[in-house]
Each structure stands twice: as structure tokens, then as C-alpha cells.
Write a protein that holds these residues in place. Structure first.
Motif, PDB file in Angstrom:
ATOM      1  N   MET A 164      -3.587   3.787 -12.243  1.00 23.47           N
ATOM      2  CA  MET A 164      -2.640   2.723 -12.574  1.00 23.47           C
ATOM      3  C   MET A 164      -2.011   1.644 -11.904  1.00 23.47           C
ATOM      4  SD  MET A 164      -3.059   3.517 -15.815  1.00 23.47           S
ATOM      5  CE  MET A 164      -1.701   2.884 -17.014  1.00 23.47           C
ATOM      6  N   ILE A 165      -1.991   1.795 -10.473  1.00 23.32           N
ATOM      7  CA  ILE A 165      -1.383   1.227  -9.511  1.00 23.32           C
ATOM      8  C   ILE A 165      -2.264   0.813  -8.448  1.00 23.32           C
ATOM      9  CG2 ILE A 165      -0.398   2.899  -8.224  1.00 23.32           C
ATOM     10  CD1 ILE A 165       2.269   1.347  -8.426  1.00 23.32           C
ATOM     11  N   ILE A 166      -3.691   0.896  -8.325  1.00 30.35           N
ATOM     12  CA  ILE A 166      -4.620   0.826  -7.789  1.00 30.35           C
ATOM     13  C   ILE A 166      -4.813  -0.698  -7.129  1.00 30.35           C
ATOM     14  CG2 ILE A 166      -6.670   0.678  -8.977  1.00 30.35           C
ATOM     15  CD1 ILE A 166      -7.763   2.545  -6.839  1.00 30.35           C
ATOM     16  N   SER A 167      -4.443  -1.673  -8.187  1.00 31.35           N
ATOM     17  CA  SER A 167      -4.335  -2.904  -7.835  1.00 31.35           C
ATOM     18  C   SER A 167      -3.440  -3.367  -6.578  1.00 31.35           C
ATOM     19  CB  SER A 167      -4.100  -3.832  -9.107  1.00 31.35           C
ATOM     20  OG  SER A 167      -2.987  -3.611  -9.452  1.00 31.35           O
ATOM     21  N   ASP A 168      -2.437  -2.724  -6.683  1.00 30.78           N
ATOM     22  CA  ASP A 168      -1.473  -3.028  -5.360  1.00 30.78           C
ATOM     23  C   ASP A 168      -1.862  -2.636  -4.106  1.00 30.78           C
ATOM     24  OD1 ASP A 168       1.198  -4.029  -6.733  1.00 30.78           O
ATOM     25  OD2 ASP A 168       0.896  -2.283  -7.862  1.00 30.78           O
ATOM     26  N   ALA A 194       0.910  -1.161  -0.036  1.00 30.54           N
ATOM     27  CA  ALA A 194       0.067  -0.139   0.113  1.00 30.54           C
ATOM     28  C   ALA A 194       0.935   1.383   0.019  1.00 30.54           C
ATOM     29  CB  ALA A 194      -0.880  -0.099   1.041  1.00 30.54           C
ATOM     30  N   ALA A 195       1.895   1.180   0.715  1.00 30.13           N
ATOM     31  CA  ALA A 195       2.809   2.359   1.049  1.00 30.13           C
ATOM     32  C   ALA A 195       3.398   2.680  -0.578  1.00 30.13           C
ATOM     33  CB  ALA A 195       3.959   2.106   1.599  1.00 30.13           C
ATOM     34  N   LYS A 231      -0.876  14.105   0.503  1.00 26.80           N
ATOM     35  CA  LYS A 231      -1.648  13.078   1.330  1.00 26.80           C
ATOM     36  C   LYS A 231      -0.915  11.790   1.029  1.00 26.80           C
ATOM     37  CE  LYS A 231      -5.975  11.025   1.999  1.00 26.80           C
ATOM     38  NZ  LYS A 231      -7.379  10.723   2.002  1.00 26.80           N
ATOM     39  N   ALA A 232      -0.558  11.453  -0.272  1.00 19.92           N
ATOM     40  CA  ALA A 232      -0.150  10.319  -0.556  1.00 19.92           C
ATOM     41  C   ALA A 232       1.261  10.124   0.086  1.00 19.92           C
ATOM     42  CB  ALA A 232       0.381  10.258  -2.010  1.00 19.92           C
ATOM     43  N   ARG A 233       2.084  10.962   0.528  1.00 18.20           N
ATOM     44  CA  ARG A 233       3.539  11.074   0.831  1.00 18.20           C
ATOM     45  C   ARG A 233       3.355  10.730   2.336  1.00 18.20           C
ATOM     46  NH1 ARG A 233       4.797  14.983  -3.193  1.00 18.20           N
ATOM     47  NH2 ARG A 233       4.033  16.776  -1.845  1.00 18.20           N
ATOM     48  N   LYS A 234       2.156  11.528   2.938  1.00 17.49           N
ATOM     49  CA  LYS A 234       2.000  11.210   4.279  1.00 17.49           C
ATOM     50  C   LYS A 234       1.657   9.592   4.587  1.00 17.49           C
ATOM     51  CE  LYS A 234       0.173  12.303   8.660  1.00 17.49           C
ATOM     52  NZ  LYS A 234       0.431  11.084   9.234  1.00 17.49           N
ATOM     53  N   VAL A 235       0.476   8.969   3.748  1.00 15.33           N
ATOM     54  CA  VAL A 235       0.158   7.870   3.882  1.00 15.33           C
ATOM     55  C   VAL A 235       1.014   6.849   3.504  1.00 15.33           C
ATOM     56  CG1 VAL A 235      -1.505   6.133   2.587  1.00 15.33           C
ATOM     57  CG2 VAL A 235      -2.340   8.488   3.308  1.00 15.33           C
ATOM     58  N   SER A 236       2.010   7.182   2.543  1.00 15.51           N
ATOM     59  CA  SER A 236       3.125   6.384   2.282  1.00 15.51           C
ATOM     60  C   SER A 236       4.196   5.845   3.328  1.00 15.51           C
ATOM     61  CB  SER A 236       3.899   6.549   0.895  1.00 15.51           C
ATOM     62  OG  SER A 236       5.073   5.677   0.680  1.00 15.51           O
ATOM     63  N   GLY A 237       4.515   7.335   3.951  1.00 12.94           N
ATOM     64  CA  GLY A 237       5.488   7.213   5.005  1.00 12.94           C
ATOM     65  C   GLY A 237       4.503   6.500   6.400  1.00 12.94           C
ATOM     66  N   ASP A 238       3.398   6.695   6.508  1.00 13.27           N
ATOM     67  CA  ASP A 238       2.531   6.160   7.726  1.00 13.27           C
ATOM     68  C   ASP A 238       2.854   4.577   7.553  1.00 13.27           C
ATOM     69  OD1 ASP A 238       2.403   8.715   8.707  1.00 13.27           O
ATOM     70  OD2 ASP A 238       0.142   8.399   8.424  1.00 13.27           O
ATOM     71  N   LEU A 239       2.413   4.141   6.461  1.00 16.70           N
ATOM     72  CA  LEU A 239       2.369   2.748   5.938  1.00 16.70           C
ATOM     73  C   LEU A 239       3.717   1.997   5.937  1.00 16.70           C
ATOM     74  CD1 LEU A 239      -0.319   2.685   3.391  1.00 16.70           C
ATOM     75  CD2 LEU A 239      -0.516   1.533   5.424  1.00 16.70           C
ATOM     76  N   THR A 240       4.823   2.800   5.560  1.00 15.29           N
ATOM     77  CA  THR A 240       6.192   2.225   5.620  1.00 15.29           C
ATOM     78  C   THR A 240       6.442   1.920   6.974  1.00 15.29           C
ATOM     79  OG1 THR A 240       6.788   3.199   3.330  1.00 15.29           O
ATOM     80  CG2 THR A 240       8.385   2.717   4.627  1.00 15.29           C
ATOM     81  N   ALA A 241       6.304   3.090   7.752  1.00 19.37           N
ATOM     82  CA  ALA A 241       6.659   2.838   9.357  1.00 19.37           C
ATOM     83  C   ALA A 241       5.891   1.843   9.863  1.00 19.37           C
ATOM     84  CB  ALA A 241       6.172   4.062   9.931  1.00 19.37           C
ATOM     85  N   TYR A 295      -5.198  -2.557  -3.637  1.00 16.48           N
ATOM     86  CA  TYR A 295      -6.423  -3.870  -3.318  1.00 16.48           C
ATOM     87  C   TYR A 295      -5.445  -5.045  -2.739  1.00 16.48           C
ATOM     88  CZ  TYR A 295      -9.477  -1.105  -6.531  1.00 16.48           C
ATOM     89  OH  TYR A 295     -10.188  -0.376  -7.194  1.00 16.48           O
ATOM     90  N   VAL A 296      -4.574  -5.270  -3.341  1.00 17.34           N
ATOM     91  CA  VAL A 296      -3.739  -6.621  -2.829  1.00 17.34           C
ATOM     92  C   VAL A 296      -3.216  -6.203  -1.286  1.00 17.34           C
ATOM     93  CG1 VAL A 296      -1.411  -7.797  -3.041  1.00 17.34           C
ATOM     94  CG2 VAL A 296      -2.758  -7.083  -4.969  1.00 17.34           C
ATOM     95  N   ALA A 297      -2.904  -5.103  -1.192  1.00 19.22           N
ATOM     96  CA  ALA A 297      -2.699  -4.749   0.169  1.00 19.22           C
ATOM     97  C   ALA A 297      -3.823  -4.931   1.117  1.00 19.22           C
ATOM     98  CB  ALA A 297      -2.137  -3.421   0.414  1.00 19.22           C
ATOM     99  N   LEU A 298      -4.938  -4.336   0.831  1.00 20.45           N
ATOM    100  CA  LEU A 298      -6.181  -4.656   1.658  1.00 20.45           C
ATOM    101  C   LEU A 298      -6.322  -6.379   2.004  1.00 20.45           C
ATOM    102  CD1 LEU A 298      -8.805  -2.184   0.428  1.00 20.45           C
ATOM    103  CD2 LEU A 298      -7.744  -2.385   2.617  1.00 20.45           C
ATOM    104  N   HIS A 299      -6.043  -7.255   0.830  1.00 18.72           N
ATOM    105  CA  HIS A 299      -6.372  -8.547   0.943  1.00 18.72           C
ATOM    106  C   HIS A 299      -5.360  -9.187   1.904  1.00 18.72           C
ATOM    107  CE1 HIS A 299      -9.511  -8.480  -1.693  1.00 18.72           C
ATOM    108  NE2 HIS A 299      -8.791  -8.093  -3.022  1.00 18.72           N
ATOM    109  N   LEU A 300      -4.022  -8.503   1.785  1.00 13.63           N
ATOM    110  CA  LEU A 300      -3.125  -9.258   2.772  1.00 13.63           C
ATOM    111  C   LEU A 300      -3.071  -8.683   4.165  1.00 13.63           C
ATOM    112  CD1 LEU A 300       0.064  -8.602   0.618  1.00 13.63           C
ATOM    113  CD2 LEU A 300      -0.949 -10.930   1.063  1.00 13.63           C
ATOM    114  N   LEU A 301      -3.708  -7.518   4.156  1.00 16.40           N
ATOM    115  CA  LEU A 301      -4.030  -7.139   5.653  1.00 16.40           C
ATOM    116  C   LEU A 301      -4.940  -7.761   6.265  1.00 16.40           C
ATOM    117  CD1 LEU A 301      -3.259  -3.281   5.172  1.00 16.40           C
ATOM    118  CD2 LEU A 301      -2.083  -4.748   6.727  1.00 16.40           C
TER     119      LEU A 301
END
Length: 181
Positions: A124-128, A20-21, A46-56, A130-136
């Protein structure tokens, strides 16, 4: 031997958060910089914040795998050490329950973050994402199995089942409707 179920669930959750990050950080194009977001100023911010939060979060979830292995090792010792004080045994049993409970809650929180970001996510990358949701969601269900082995109180079971139900609803949002033939 480790990783056991809780450790494996934590690693799966970490992979989900990292996926997701990655989807979020790819939502920082010029048009995302120009698109407004009420809270963050721009969709890219927002995307940078979300990515940083998810990476952490992914990094913390890897540590949870180690926490689970240690909690299990400590629990195993209660089965072998007949001289261990009852208070110590109870503390170790509580820790063995606490780790997977926390993991279910973390998975839910990260999945909710992903769902909130989906409307702005780069299509163009939203499927990733979606995959994150399924993994979580899968990691949360796996962690819940570990919770159940540790005899949780009924109220806790109900709380966690509610979180799992919400994650199932998140997944249902991103799965295409089945086609009738």
C-alpha cells in the motif's frame, strides 16, 4: 553560494533515504510481525532495522551537504590564494573530489538496501520506496556530475559509472513496462 550541485545532490539523497525509511516503517503491521524473515526473525523486525538504517543515512546525507559546501569553499580559496603551498592545494582538490565520490557510493548502498527490502515492503506504500530509488539514483547522477568537474582518474570514473548503471537497473525494475499502442 551554496548549496552547489554536490550539496543539492546530498539533500535529494537524504529525502530519498527518508522516503524509503517511511515506507519501511509502515511495514510493521500485525501480518508483518507474523511473516518470517530468515535473518531478522520477522518481516516487521527487518522493516524496523531498514527504517532505522535509512533514517540514520538521511541524517548523514544532510551533513554531506555541509561537507560539500565546505570542500567547495576550501577549493575556491586555492583559486585566489597565489601563496598557498602546492601540497595544500592538492589536498583541497582531493577533498573536493572525495565528497561527491562518497555521495555516489552512499546513494548506491542505500538504493541497494531499498531494492533488497522491496519484496517485503507494504504494497500500500511501496510507491514511496520506488520514489526513494529514483531520488537516490538521481542524486547519485547529480553527484557524479560534480565528480566529473573535479577531474577524477579514469578508474574511479569507471567504478562510479558501474554504480550508476546498477542504479539505473534498480529503477528499471520498478518502472512499469511501456505499453505499445
Amino acid at each position: 553560494p551554496t548549496p552547489g550541485g554536490g550539496g543539492a545532490a546530498a539533500v535529494a539523497a537524504a529525502i530519498g533515504a527518508a522516503s524509503a525509511a517511511m515506507a519501511a516503517i509502515h511495514t510493521t503491521r500485525k501480518k508483518d510481525e507474523e511473516a518470517k524473515d530468515e535473518i531478522h526473525g520477522s518481516v516487521a523486525a527487518k522493516a524496523r532495522k531498514v527504517s532505522g538504517d535509512l533514517t540514520a543515512s538521511a541524517q548523514r546525507l544532510i551533513a554531506v551537504a555541509d561537507d560539500d559546501a565546505e570542500a567547495y569553499r576550501a577549493l575556491q580559496a586555492t583559486w585566489k590564494d597565489k601563496t598557498m603551498a602546492e601540497e595544500e592545494k592538492k589536498a583541497r582538490e582531493a577533498r573536493a573530489l572525495e565528497v561527491p565520490v562518497g555521495l555516489v557510493r552512499q546513494c548506491h548502498a542505500q538504493a541497494a538496501l531499498v531494492v533488497d527490502f522491496l519484496p517485503q515492503c507494504n504494497k500500500m506504500i511501496i510507491s514511496d520506496a520506488y520514489v526513494a530509488l529514483h531520488l537516490l539514483a538521481g542524486a547519485a547522477r547529480a553527484a557524479f556530475q560534480t565528480v566529473l568537474v573535479n577531474s577524477p582518474p579514469e578508474a574511479l570514473q569507471l567504478e562510479l559509472r558501474g554504480l550508476l548503471d546498477e542504479m539505473s537497473a534498480f529503477e528499471a525494475q520498478v518502472l512499469p513496462a511501456s505499453s505499445s499502442q
